[in-house]
Write an enzyme that holds these catalytic residues in place. Structure first.
Site, PDB file in Angstrom:
ATOM      1  N   GLU A   1       5.969  -6.581  -1.802  1.00  0.00           N
ATOM      2  CA  GLU A   1       5.492  -5.717  -2.886  1.00  0.00           C
ATOM      3  C   GLU A   1       3.979  -5.819  -2.921  1.00  0.00           C
ATOM      4  O   GLU A   1       3.422  -6.917  -2.846  1.00  0.00           O
ATOM      5  CB  GLU A   1       6.060  -6.151  -4.246  1.00  0.00           C
ATOM      6  CG  GLU A   1       7.563  -5.991  -4.348  1.00  0.00           C
ATOM      7  CD  GLU A   1       8.141  -6.492  -5.675  1.00  0.00           C
ATOM      8  OE1 GLU A   1       7.428  -6.503  -6.697  1.00  0.00           O
ATOM      9  OE2 GLU A   1       9.312  -6.889  -5.668  1.00  0.00           O
TER      10      GLU A   1
ATOM     11  N   GLU B   1      13.105 -12.738  -6.369  1.00  0.00           N
ATOM     12  CA  GLU B   1      12.709 -13.536  -7.530  1.00  0.00           C
ATOM     13  C   GLU B   1      13.830 -14.431  -8.059  1.00  0.00           C
ATOM     14  O   GLU B   1      14.232 -14.326  -9.209  1.00  0.00           O
ATOM     15  CB  GLU B   1      12.167 -12.618  -8.634  1.00  0.00           C
ATOM     16  CG  GLU B   1      10.948 -11.880  -8.125  1.00  0.00           C
ATOM     17  CD  GLU B   1      10.216 -11.091  -9.193  1.00  0.00           C
ATOM     18  OE1 GLU B   1       8.978 -11.136  -9.214  1.00  0.00           O
ATOM     19  OE2 GLU B   1      10.879 -10.420  -9.996  1.00  0.00           O
TER      20      GLU B   1
HETATM   21  C1  GAL Z   1       7.845  -7.927  -9.069  1.00  0.00           C
HETATM   22  C2  GAL Z   1       9.327  -7.707  -9.061  1.00  0.00           C
HETATM   23  C3  GAL Z   1       9.698  -6.286  -9.312  1.00  0.00           C
HETATM   24  C4  GAL Z   1       8.926  -5.740 -10.469  1.00  0.00           C
HETATM   25  C5  GAL Z   1       7.471  -5.863 -10.191  1.00  0.00           C
HETATM   26  C6  GAL Z   1       6.598  -5.425 -11.340  1.00  0.00           C
HETATM   27  O1  GAL Z   1       7.529  -9.206  -9.434  1.00  0.00           O
HETATM   28  O2  GAL Z   1       9.904  -8.127  -7.865  1.00  0.00           O
HETATM   29  O3  GAL Z   1      11.067  -6.207  -9.553  1.00  0.00           O
HETATM   30  O4  GAL Z   1       9.235  -6.462 -11.601  1.00  0.00           O
HETATM   31  O5  GAL Z   1       7.135  -7.189  -9.993  1.00  0.00           O
HETATM   32  O6  GAL Z   1       6.779  -4.138 -11.692  1.00  0.00           O
HETATM   33 MG    MG Z   2      11.982  -9.681 -11.576  1.00  0.00          MG
END
Ligand code: GAL
Ligand code: MG
Length: 974
Positions: free
Chosen positions: A503, A433
């Site tokens: 993710e 990010e």
């Molecule tokens: C993503 C991010 C993580 C965490 C997650 C939400 O966007 O990379 O670090 O923030 O979302 O829990």
């Molecule tokens: Mg973040």
């Protein structure tokens, strides 16, 4: 202080300064032979880096965050937002600065040796002084800084080492990860010595062919290399020799290897046992650096795994096989010690992941503790190693800011220099990010040149387009992409890169709906290879409710099974008085803060099952080996046949001898009894012997098949005892303290809250339904009660027909849900029982909590559990404790009195100590008082959980439609 050169640089507001006087990062692990400087150090916390330290020392534990020790600077949680307004590269004037100091006795027998101080991690700027003299500066809160002290300390004497740690800096802007902010020296500090002639680095290349190559970097402290040195090596007893051909080629090339000190060792390891996450075969490599007389000046040890990683077409291959990435994102986390984690902690984390079918970790969002990679090599987990770069709040400005260019390359290169010899690491990641800019491409350029053996990924670059040729990502690695977009891309003909979500499936609270649907698509769509669940940990910090302070190490043993002891709670954002924070968003893991698996872990375990079961032409079964590299010989199994009449038959199972990907037909292990009703066959698979991550007998999966469906059943009305209802039409029953009434609401889950559903339900008034206008009619033995429920989007009519049947009462219910109420939480009835009915036994899915879109891991069978254990203590209280597909249940007291319920068909049921409104009113568990009786929900339909707190909601098929819902159940007294 201003005349101190380290302070004069003002390194906390100089992004160009990534270090000063720091040694190059390398992969030679000196930890085992070093002097540990861990323990209590003198400590004082200053209000700013420019403040002078006084004489007022307290003490602080190293390694450890001071924010979890006895200071006034407490943990602070923000997700995206920086905790202060200053623009990069500035940091705030109020800037907690910890001064750590201790005496170090330098061993006398280190005379003549090179002496190095290693500080494992410091957040976020480290300044080192020895006996008041400046030594160096290091940044990057998650990698070690090493400093040469040879000229500063005297063997046999004592030196004063001072570590000044500045909490906020220009570097904080690129460490803006979604986690607690801490300050301190969070990894071990050590001192080691080497001969002046030493191995400065080794690079191991160990492909699956067995052609081993070890490139060494030899240096001599303060000068040219002495004449005649050479290197030798040994791998599992096989000798490696210095590659004379390589030396000659270098010499001819005008690169005189003797001077450069860069020799190569080589060997061919025949019949090599290759490394994969399923088969983590390791070899022991020893590299020796010799003086001209043959004596050994230095030795390096390295465990080596032989394996290939490559992308062919759009497939990521390990040793030529297309693998699935069953991953999770993991932070270094502990509820008492923050980012300081021990060997035992990490081993427990990884063993747990292996036991639940995970085979991969993304080290979100920084290089983890070095031990983590040793354990991943040893236990068998693929790793995406991620650099410590996240500039989330100021991503756009920083990605192209030349002042940060150095930091990007520094952080990526130092990670690679430290970790590249680990077979577990199959992919590098440039960070998280941080938008996408020239700074990323610079880091990618360095990386590709330095390590051409692994792919690289970066979500910010993949965002340009999954097939975009951007240099900074070889993998299409989106986050939280809708499943249909992934499938569409894979089928489009446009796909050029493996699609592995960095993710997905956000595990906040009661979540991870549709995980099984994701995996059904992944396993059936070429081009999709898996992803990393967000995330492993719920980052709750153990806190004393009265004082508001974190317990730190003194909290050891004060929690059990995910529950904090009385007077304590799991703190989340805001609980330490933070002015800006992001609340419970810090609690989004598949395990509770103490590592207790949340029910989704069982769901994952089944989805990842190495053994699968299928039906074969109506009379037989098919067993399949779903692994990539391993046979089934490490597994044992038992057959179980669960019959609706209460019987469970078992038989030993012989797993067929299957290579990866193979299937075999096997006969039915049981003669299906003619009676007994619905019948389910389960293969209960366990470890056959001890695995390094699980003792013998650990359950691995429970694949299941329906052998016979339930026959249609109807209950004949009997002239039984009269059904009694009161003046309001509420059922009167000796075991119920509250009669069954309509329920359309659940205590909002985090997904319901953040996805906007909870607000809608509240607007409609579903949380405070008012029952009114009752019409009661008697027809023979039956009583029909028509009730109206007032809510804001129109009256809802609910009908209950109570009919006496043999031994009890049949309840037939229906509700007409007006169109305005599209997408409610549940349609069902809720009642409460007398106290004392503390045991639940049920025939249905279990034993763990399950919901309509998270029910693949809960096999149908006969289950029983104390009522108090049915509820999952998600950090922020919310809907919990549901059991999917329940056919019948009994609630009983120890004297076997109680009630039973038989449902018209499999339904969602929950039995807890809490009403939905009890849960919704509490922010933490310590505020909840369990009711003495049971709160029982029987749902005609229950909304899926989805993952809308971050990412897609559940699928339309798991949503509740307006219209008529009917359900029926029979209540009996035991
Ligand atoms: C993503 C991010 C993580 C965490 C997650 C939400 O966007 O990379 O670090 O923030 O979302 O829990
Ligand atoms: Mg973040």
């Amino acid at each position: 202080m201003t005349d101190d050169p380290l302070f004069a640089l003002r390194p906390w507001e100089s992004p160009e300064v990534t270090s000063w006087g720091r040694l190059p990062m390398n992969a030679v692990d000196r930890r085992a032979r070093a002097l540990s400087l861990d323990g209590d150090w003198r400590f004082q916390l200053l209000p700013a880096p420019t403040a002078e330290a006084g004489d007022d020392w307290s003490s602080a534990r190293v390694p450890g965050a001071w924010t979890l020790q006895d200071t006034d600077d407490l943990p602070w949680y923000t997700n995206v937002r920086m905790p202060w307004p200053d623009f990069p590269p500035a940091s705030p004037a109020a800037n907690p600065t910890g001064v750590y100091e201790r005496e170090v006795d330098v061993p006398a027998d280190w005379a003549g040796r090179r002496i190095v101080l290693q500080v494992g991690a410091a957040e976020s700027v480290l300044l080192v002084h020895v006996d008041g003299r400046p030594v160096g500066i290091s940044k990057d809160s998650h990698l070690a800084g090493e400093f040469d002290l040879s000229d500063l300390v005297g063997p046999g004497t004592s030196a004063t080492v001072r570590l000044t740690v500045v909490k906020w800096s220009d570097a904080t802007h690129i460490e803006d990860q979604d986690q607690w902010w801490h300050g301190g020296v969070t990894r071990s500090v050590l001192l080691y010595s080497t001969d002046p002639l030493y191995l400065a680095d080794i690079t191991v290349r160990a492909p699956a062919s067995g052609e081993l190559r070890v490139d060494c970097r030899v240096r001599n402290a303060g000068g040219a290399l002495p004449e005649g040195w050479y290197v030798t090596g040994e791998i599992d007893g096989q000798l490696l020799l210095q590659d004379a051909e390589f030396d000659r080629a270098n010499a001819e090339d005008d690169r005189v290897s003797d001077f450069l000190g860069e020799p190569r060792l080589g060997a061919h390891v025949s019949d090599v046992r290759t490394w994969t996450a399923e088969t983590p075969e390791l070899y022991d490599l020893t590299v020796r650096l010799h003086r001209a007389d043959g004596t050994v000046a230095d030795t390096a040890y390295q465990r080596v795994g032989f394996r290939d990683v490559e992308i062919v077409g759009r497939d990521l291959l390990v040793n030529g096989e297309r693998i699935y990435v069953r991953g999770v994102n993991r932070h270094d986390f502990h509820p008492l010690t923050g980012r300081t984690v021990s060997y035992d902690d990490m081993r427990a984390d990884l063993a747990l992941l292996k036991r639940f079918g995970f085979n991969a970790i993304r080290t979100a969002h920084y290089p983890n503790d070095p031990t983590l990679y040793d354990l991943a090599d040893e236990l068998g987990l693929y790793v995406v190693d991620e650099a410590d770069i996240e500039s989330h709040d100021h991503a756009h400005e920083i990605a192209d800011d030349p002042r940060y260019l150095n930091a990007f390359v520094d952080r990526v290169s130092r990670m690679v220099l430290r970790d590249r010899n680990h077979p577990s690491i199959i992919i590098w990641s440039l960070g998280n990010e941080s938008d996408y800019g020239a700074n990323h491409d610079a880091a990618a350029g360095w990386l590709r040149r330095h390590d051409p053996t692994r792919p690289l990924q970066y979500e910010g670059a993949a965002k340009l387009g999954w097939a975009d040729p951007a240099v900074a990502s070889d993998i299409a690695c989106p986050m939280y992409a809708p499943l249909e977009d992934c499938v569409t891309h894979a089928l489009s003909g446009e796909q050029t890169k493996p699609l592995i979500q960095c993710e997905y499936s956000h595990a906040m609270g009661n979540s991870n709906g549709t995980l099984a649907d994701h995996w059904a698509a992944i396993e059936s769509t070429p081009g999709l290879q898996g992803g990393f669940i967000w995330e492993f940990w719920d980052h709750g910090i153990l806190q004393c409710v009265n004082s508001g302070r974190p317990l730190g190490r003194s909290g050891a043993g004060l929690y059990d099974n995910g529950v904090a002891a009385p007077g304590l709670r799991w703190a989340y954002g805001g609980d330490f008085g933070e002015t800006i924070h992001d609340g419970a968003f810090i609690a989004d893991g598949v395990v509770l803060p103490d590592g207790t698996p949340k029910p989704v872990m069982y769901e994952h375990r089944e989805i990842a099952a190495p053994v699968r079961l299928g039906a074969f032409r109506h009379e037989g079964l098919v067993v399949a080996n779903h692994q990539c590299f391993r046979g089934l010989d490490w597994l044992a199994a038992t057959w179980e046949l669960a019959l609706a009449d209460g019987r469970t038959l078992t038989a030993p199972a012989e797993l067929p001898d299957l290579r990866p990907g193979e299937t075999a037909a096997v006969p039915l292990p049981f003669e299906l009894p003619a009676d007994g009703g619905e019948a389910w066959l389960t293969l209960r698979v366990t470890t056959a012997g001890d695995e390094p991550w699980a003792p013998r007998g650990t359950e691995i999966c429970t694949p299941q098949l329906l052998l016979r469906a339930a026959p249609d059943a109807s209950e004949a009305a009997v002239a039984g005892p009269r059904v009694t209802v009161d003046a309001d039409g509420l059922l009167v029953h000796p075991l119920l303290t509250s009669a069954p009434v309509l329920s359309l609401w659940r205590a909002p889950t985090d997904n319901d809250e953040l996805g906007g559903m909870a607000a809608r339900w509240q607007d409609w008034g579903l949380d405070t339904l008012v029952r009114k206008a009752v019409d009661v009619r008697r027809d023979g033995g039956s009583v029909t009660v028509l009730a109206e429920y007032a809510a804001n989007a129109g009256v809802i009519r609910h009908e209950q027909v109570f009919t006496p049947v043999r031994g009890g009462i049949r309840v037939e219910e229906s509700v007409g849900l007006p169109d305005a109420y599209a997408d409610v939480a549940r349609v069902g009835s809720v009642f409460e029982t007398v106290s004392g009915l503390d045991l639940l036994e049920w025939f249905g899915q279990g034993p763990w909590e399950s919901y309509p879109d998270r029910a693949a891991g809960a096999p149908v069978g006969h289950h029983s559990a104390p009522v108090d254990s049915l509820f999952t203590p998600y950090l922020r209280p919310q809907e919990s404790g549901g059991r999917h597909g329940v056919r019948q249940f009994r609630l009983s007291a120890p004297d076997a009195t109680g009630l039973s319920v038989v449902l018209d068909r499999p339904r969602q049921v929950s039995v807890t100590r809490f009403r939905a409104e009890d849960l919704a009113a509490a922010t933490h568990h310590d505020q909840l008082t369990p009711r003495p009786g049971c709160v029982v929900h029987i749902d005609a339909a229950h909304r899926g959980l989805g993952t809308a707190s971050c990412g897609p909601d559940t699928f339309p098929s798991y949503l509740l439609q307006p219209g008529t819902h009917r359900w029926a159940w029979t209540l009996r007294t035991l």
